[in-house]
Design an enzyme around this catalytic site. Structure first.
Site, PDB file in Angstrom:
ATOM      1  N   TYR A  63       1.487 -15.148  15.585  1.00  0.00           N
ATOM      2  CA  TYR A  63       1.433 -16.619  15.549  1.00  0.00           C
ATOM      3  C   TYR A  63       0.421 -17.311  16.073  1.00  0.00           C
ATOM      4  CZ  TYR A  63       6.267 -16.069  15.186  1.00  0.00           C
ATOM      5  OH  TYR A  63       7.555 -15.634  14.970  1.00  0.00           O
ATOM      6  N   ARG A  66      -0.815 -17.698  12.464  1.00  0.00           N
ATOM      7  CA  ARG A  66       0.025 -18.410  10.819  1.00  0.00           C
ATOM      8  C   ARG A  66      -0.744 -19.974  11.443  1.00  0.00           C
ATOM      9  NH1 ARG A  66       6.143 -16.441  11.800  1.00  0.00           N
ATOM     10  NH2 ARG A  66       6.303 -18.398   9.899  1.00  0.00           N
ATOM     11  N   ASN A  99      11.002 -23.650   8.197  1.00  0.00           N
ATOM     12  CA  ASN A  99       9.642 -23.440   7.884  1.00  0.00           C
ATOM     13  C   ASN A  99       9.427 -23.746   9.891  1.00  0.00           C
ATOM     14  OD1 ASN A  99       9.963 -22.578   5.452  1.00  0.00           O
ATOM     15  ND2 ASN A  99       9.304 -24.404   4.490  1.00  0.00           N
ATOM     16  N   VAL A 100       8.274 -23.370   9.993  1.00  0.00           N
ATOM     17  CA  VAL A 100       7.634 -23.932  10.736  1.00  0.00           C
ATOM     18  C   VAL A 100       6.383 -24.719  11.175  1.00  0.00           C
ATOM     19  CG1 VAL A 100       8.960 -22.155  12.507  1.00  0.00           C
ATOM     20  CG2 VAL A 100       6.972 -21.337  11.534  1.00  0.00           C
ATOM     21  N   HIS A 116      13.869 -23.736  13.243  1.00  0.00           N
ATOM     22  CA  HIS A 116      13.556 -22.583  13.811  1.00  0.00           C
ATOM     23  C   HIS A 116      12.254 -23.115  14.654  1.00  0.00           C
ATOM     24  CE1 HIS A 116      15.115 -19.834  10.296  1.00  0.00           C
ATOM     25  NE2 HIS A 116      16.685 -20.271  10.904  1.00  0.00           N
ATOM     26  N   CYS A 127      11.286 -21.309  32.891  1.00  0.00           N
ATOM     27  CA  CYS A 127      11.808 -21.943  32.641  1.00  0.00           C
ATOM     28  C   CYS A 127      12.109 -22.955  31.622  1.00  0.00           C
ATOM     29  CB  CYS A 127      10.449 -22.476  34.004  1.00  0.00           C
ATOM     30  SG  CYS A 127       8.905 -23.483  32.967  1.00  0.00           S
ATOM     31  N   GLY A 193      13.635 -22.941  -2.173  1.00  0.00           N
ATOM     32  CA  GLY A 193      13.043 -22.039  -1.351  1.00  0.00           C
ATOM     33  C   GLY A 193      13.312 -20.833  -0.043  1.00  0.00           C
ATOM     34  N   GLU A 221      12.968 -17.197  -7.548  1.00  0.00           N
ATOM     35  CA  GLU A 221      13.985 -15.953  -8.229  1.00  0.00           C
ATOM     36  C   GLU A 221      14.895 -16.146  -8.246  1.00  0.00           C
ATOM     37  OE1 GLU A 221      11.521 -12.982  -6.698  1.00  0.00           O
ATOM     38  OE2 GLU A 221      12.235 -13.605  -4.732  1.00  0.00           O
TER      39      GLU A 221
HETATM   40  C1  BV8 Z   1      21.130 -16.712  15.853  1.00  0.00           C
HETATM   41  C2  BV8 Z   1      11.037 -16.844  12.847  1.00  0.00           C
HETATM   42  C3  BV8 Z   1      22.837 -16.205  17.602  1.00  0.00           C
HETATM   43  C4  BV8 Z   1      10.219 -18.257  12.567  1.00  0.00           C
HETATM   44  C5  BV8 Z   1      12.897 -15.911  12.013  1.00  0.00           C
HETATM   45  C6  BV8 Z   1      25.284 -13.682  10.705  1.00  0.00           C
HETATM   46  C7  BV8 Z   1      25.838 -14.925  11.722  1.00  0.00           C
HETATM   47  C8  BV8 Z   1      24.697 -15.195  12.762  1.00  0.00           C
HETATM   48  C9  BV8 Z   1      23.621 -14.385  12.820  1.00  0.00           C
HETATM   49  C10 BV8 Z   1      23.718 -13.274  12.348  1.00  0.00           C
HETATM   50  C11 BV8 Z   1      24.486 -12.964  11.433  1.00  0.00           C
HETATM   51  N1  BV8 Z   1      23.868 -11.515  10.873  1.00  0.00           N
HETATM   52  C12 BV8 Z   1      22.771 -11.606  11.535  1.00  0.00           C
HETATM   53  C13 BV8 Z   1      22.122 -11.987  12.345  1.00  0.00           C
HETATM   54  C14 BV8 Z   1      21.230 -12.342  13.243  1.00  0.00           C
HETATM   55  C15 BV8 Z   1      19.992 -13.258  12.417  1.00  0.00           C
HETATM   56  C16 BV8 Z   1      20.039 -12.942  10.961  1.00  0.00           C
HETATM   57  O1  BV8 Z   1      19.853 -13.419  10.226  1.00  0.00           O
HETATM   58  N2  BV8 Z   1      19.455 -11.595  10.886  1.00  0.00           N
HETATM   59  C17 BV8 Z   1      19.067 -11.727   8.894  1.00  0.00           C
HETATM   60  C18 BV8 Z   1      17.864 -10.488   9.240  1.00  0.00           C
HETATM   61  C19 BV8 Z   1      20.686 -10.730   8.538  1.00  0.00           C
HETATM   62  N3  BV8 Z   1      19.929 -14.064  13.054  1.00  0.00           N
HETATM   63  C20 BV8 Z   1      19.663 -14.404  14.039  1.00  0.00           C
HETATM   64  O2  BV8 Z   1      19.085 -13.838  15.007  1.00  0.00           O
HETATM   65  C21 BV8 Z   1      19.549 -15.978  14.151  1.00  0.00           C
HETATM   66  N4  BV8 Z   1      20.033 -16.552  15.604  1.00  0.00           N
HETATM   67  O3  BV8 Z   1      22.020 -16.067  14.751  1.00  0.00           O
HETATM   68  O4  BV8 Z   1      21.454 -16.627  17.413  1.00  0.00           O
HETATM   69  C22 BV8 Z   1      22.907 -16.316  18.908  1.00  0.00           C
HETATM   70  C23 BV8 Z   1      23.276 -17.582  19.497  1.00  0.00           C
HETATM   71  C24 BV8 Z   1      23.836 -18.122  20.047  1.00  0.00           C
HETATM   72  C25 BV8 Z   1      23.328 -17.376  21.799  1.00  0.00           C
HETATM   73  C26 BV8 Z   1      22.169 -16.674  21.355  1.00  0.00           C
HETATM   74  C27 BV8 Z   1      22.376 -15.856  20.242  1.00  0.00           C
HETATM   75  C28 BV8 Z   1      18.108 -16.716  14.325  1.00  0.00           C
HETATM   76  C29 BV8 Z   1      17.320 -16.902  12.997  1.00  0.00           C
HETATM   77  C30 BV8 Z   1      15.987 -17.694  13.515  1.00  0.00           C
HETATM   78  C31 BV8 Z   1      15.612 -16.434  12.967  1.00  0.00           C
HETATM   79  N5  BV8 Z   1      13.378 -16.218  13.534  1.00  0.00           N
HETATM   80  N6  BV8 Z   1      11.362 -16.091  11.872  1.00  0.00           N
HETATM   81  C32 BV8 Z   1       9.054 -17.018  11.918  1.00  0.00           C
HETATM   82  O5  BV8 Z   1       8.680 -16.566  12.424  1.00  0.00           O
HETATM   83  O6  BV8 Z   1       8.891 -18.557  11.053  1.00  0.00           O
HETATM   84  S1  BV8 Z   1      13.684 -16.403  10.509  1.00  0.00           S
HETATM   85  C33 BV8 Z   1      12.864 -16.119   9.201  1.00  0.00           C
HETATM   86  O7  BV8 Z   1      13.275 -16.091   8.173  1.00  0.00           O
HETATM   87  C34 BV8 Z   1      12.156 -17.304   8.799  1.00  0.00           C
HETATM   88  O8  BV8 Z   1      12.406 -18.540  10.365  1.00  0.00           O
HETATM   89  C35 BV8 Z   1      12.293 -17.968   7.511  1.00  0.00           C
HETATM   90  O9  BV8 Z   1      12.473 -19.448   7.096  1.00  0.00           O
HETATM   91  C36 BV8 Z   1      13.750 -17.441   7.687  1.00  0.00           C
HETATM   92  C37 BV8 Z   1      13.858 -17.011   6.341  1.00  0.00           C
HETATM   93  O10 BV8 Z   1      13.379 -16.828   5.529  1.00  0.00           O
HETATM   94  P1  BV8 Z   1      13.277 -17.372   3.853  1.00  0.00           P
HETATM   95  O11 BV8 Z   1      12.221 -18.867   4.902  1.00  0.00           O
HETATM   96  O12 BV8 Z   1      14.021 -17.450   2.692  1.00  0.00           O
HETATM   97  O13 BV8 Z   1      11.808 -16.471   3.562  1.00  0.00           O
HETATM   98  P2  BV8 Z   1      11.579 -15.588   2.591  1.00  0.00           P
HETATM   99  O14 BV8 Z   1      10.517 -15.180   2.097  1.00  0.00           O
HETATM  100  O15 BV8 Z   1      12.828 -14.871   3.231  1.00  0.00           O
HETATM  101  O16 BV8 Z   1      11.975 -16.502   0.522  1.00  0.00           O
HETATM  102  C38 BV8 Z   1      11.430 -17.613   0.227  1.00  0.00           C
HETATM  103  C39 BV8 Z   1      12.150 -17.421  -0.888  1.00  0.00           C
HETATM  104  O17 BV8 Z   1      10.916 -18.741  -1.575  1.00  0.00           O
HETATM  105  C40 BV8 Z   1      12.061 -16.392  -1.579  1.00  0.00           C
HETATM  106  O18 BV8 Z   1      13.909 -15.947  -2.645  1.00  0.00           O
HETATM  107  C41 BV8 Z   1      10.980 -16.303  -3.023  1.00  0.00           C
HETATM  108  O19 BV8 Z   1      11.687 -16.449  -3.946  1.00  0.00           O
HETATM  109  C42 BV8 Z   1      10.963 -17.707  -2.881  1.00  0.00           C
HETATM  110  N7  BV8 Z   1      10.127 -18.506  -3.726  1.00  0.00           N
HETATM  111  C43 BV8 Z   1       8.779 -18.260  -3.584  1.00  0.00           C
HETATM  112  N8  BV8 Z   1       7.839 -19.077  -4.173  1.00  0.00           N
HETATM  113  C44 BV8 Z   1       8.558 -20.303  -4.383  1.00  0.00           C
HETATM  114  C45 BV8 Z   1       9.485 -20.178  -4.002  1.00  0.00           C
HETATM  115  N9  BV8 Z   1      10.691 -20.818  -4.552  1.00  0.00           N
HETATM  116  C46 BV8 Z   1      10.810 -22.018  -5.175  1.00  0.00           C
HETATM  117  N10 BV8 Z   1       9.098 -22.465  -4.858  1.00  0.00           N
HETATM  118  C47 BV8 Z   1       8.381 -21.285  -4.886  1.00  0.00           C
HETATM  119  N11 BV8 Z   1       6.748 -21.864  -4.952  1.00  0.00           N
END
Ligand code: BV8
Length: 250
Positions: A63, A66, A99-100, A116, A127, A193, A221
């Site tokens: 982190y 980043r 985004n963060v 997030h 705490c 995005g 995509e």
């Molecule tokens: C929770 C930390 C419950 C921040 C991140 C079903 C329901 C609920 C939860 C779940 C579920 N199934 C599974 C889960 C659990 C989990 C989850 O979703 N897992 C996934 C992997 C299946 N979810 C969780 O754990 C969440 N919490 O549900 O808690 C709970 C409730 C009560 C009490 C306790 C618990 C927490 C989710 C947050 C996780 N933290 N990261 C950081 O480090 O930054 S997530 C991480 O992925 C980032 O935050 C990021 O934002 C997020 C999503 O990714 P994207 O932003 O979409 O980025 P990615 O690279 O994937 O895609 C980018 C896209 O842009 C691409 O498609 C690309 O083609 C495109 N692109 C590229 N360039 C461009 C473009 N598009 C346009 N223009 C361009 N120039």
């Protein structure tokens, strides 16, 4: 390219969800895809409480790098177009970002919900002291401890104010999104995005469809969930959004 135009009359509100792709043209790495962050960092090791407990130095290095990178970049035309759309729509616009990096706020967006967390904030891993602004980097150095816990004779590490996997989103975020969605006359949902892989953010399109919204996706995509959108515009958001919004306001 979608044939229908992105139109906002006086009765239309816009809920926008952004992901890492909207910051890609600013030079911020996305998560998935060839040079994505997850290629070099196993998710569960750097974006989970378990990973933090196992190796807090590794998590703070991930982190801190980043935090340092994000501090050096500026918003791109996509961020600026969204800030301009908010100026025109006012309370009829809401931006939920995964985004963060803080780039939406740097571009002038004010109606932003950070789902997030934020790279430039730190909080206690134990705490309930509020998160605080922090631009320090902690790489191969002593990791920061919580002063308030220390005063009580306890030791607790500070952690990035980031929502890790398995952690709940900030309390008010989903409530504010739901309240916005149910109160509007006509809703347009725009995702920009994002690969639509992370929940509950990825479920916002379904929430929007349940209230009859028209749903749009601007993405480099077609992601797995592209079929959940009425309109998909393939390409870079920094190039597409300015044109998409140019004549959107009636
Ligand atoms: C929770 C930390 C419950 C921040 C991140 C079903 C329901 C609920 C939860 C779940 C579920 N199934 C599974 C889960 C659990 C989990 C989850 O979703 N897992 C996934 C992997 C299946 N979810 C969780 O754990 C969440 N919490 O549900 O808690 C709970 C409730 C009560 C009490 C306790 C618990 C927490 C989710 C947050 C996780 N933290 N990261 C950081 O480090 O930054 S997530 C991480 O992925 C980032 O935050 C990021 O934002 C997020 C999503 O990714 P994207 O932003 O979409 O980025 P990615 O690279 O994937 O895609 C980018 C896209 O842009 C691409 O498609 C690309 O083609 C495109 N692109 C590229 N360039 C461009 C473009 N598009 C346009 N223009 C361009 N120039």
């Amino acid at each position: 390219m979608s044939s229908q135009r992105f139109q906002c009359d006086q009765n239309t509100s816009v809920l926008c969800l952004t992901g890492a792709g909207v910051s890609a043209e600013s030079g911020i790495a996305t998560f998935r895809g060839s040079s994505g962050l997850w290629q070099n960092h196993p998710i569960e090791k750097v974006a989970s409480m378990q990973g933090f407990i196992e190796d807090p130095n590794r998590v703070w290095r991930f982190y801190s790098e980043r935090r340092s990178d994000a501090a050096k970049v500026t918003p791109n035309a996509g961020h600026k177009a969204l800030a301009e759309l908010e100026k025109k729509l006012g309370e009829r616009f809401l931006l939920a970002t995964q985004n963060v990096d803080g780039l939406h706020q740097k571009a002038g967006s004010q109606r932003v919900l950070e789902m997030h967390g934020n790279l430039f904030q730190t909080r206690c891993s134990r705490c309930t002291r509020p998160a605080f602004e922090d631009t320090n980097v902690y790489i191969d150095s002593d990791l920061p401890g919580c002063g308030r816990c220390h005063e009580k004779g306890e030791f607790a590490l500070l952690r990035p104010n980031i929502v890790w996997f398995g952690e709940a989103l900030p309390d008010d975020v989903l409530e504010r999104i739901s309240a916005f969605v149910v109160a509007v006359k006509r809703l347009v949902f725009l995702a920009v995005g994002t690969s639509g892989r992370v929940y509950p953010a990825a479920a916002l399109v379904d929430l929007a469809k349940r209230v009859g919204a028209s749903t749009w996706l601007v993405n480099a995509e077609a992601p797995e969930n592209v079929q959940r959108f009425d309109h998909f515009i393939e390409g870079e958001s920094g190039k597409i959004l300015p044109d998409l919004f140019a004549n959107a306001i009636e």
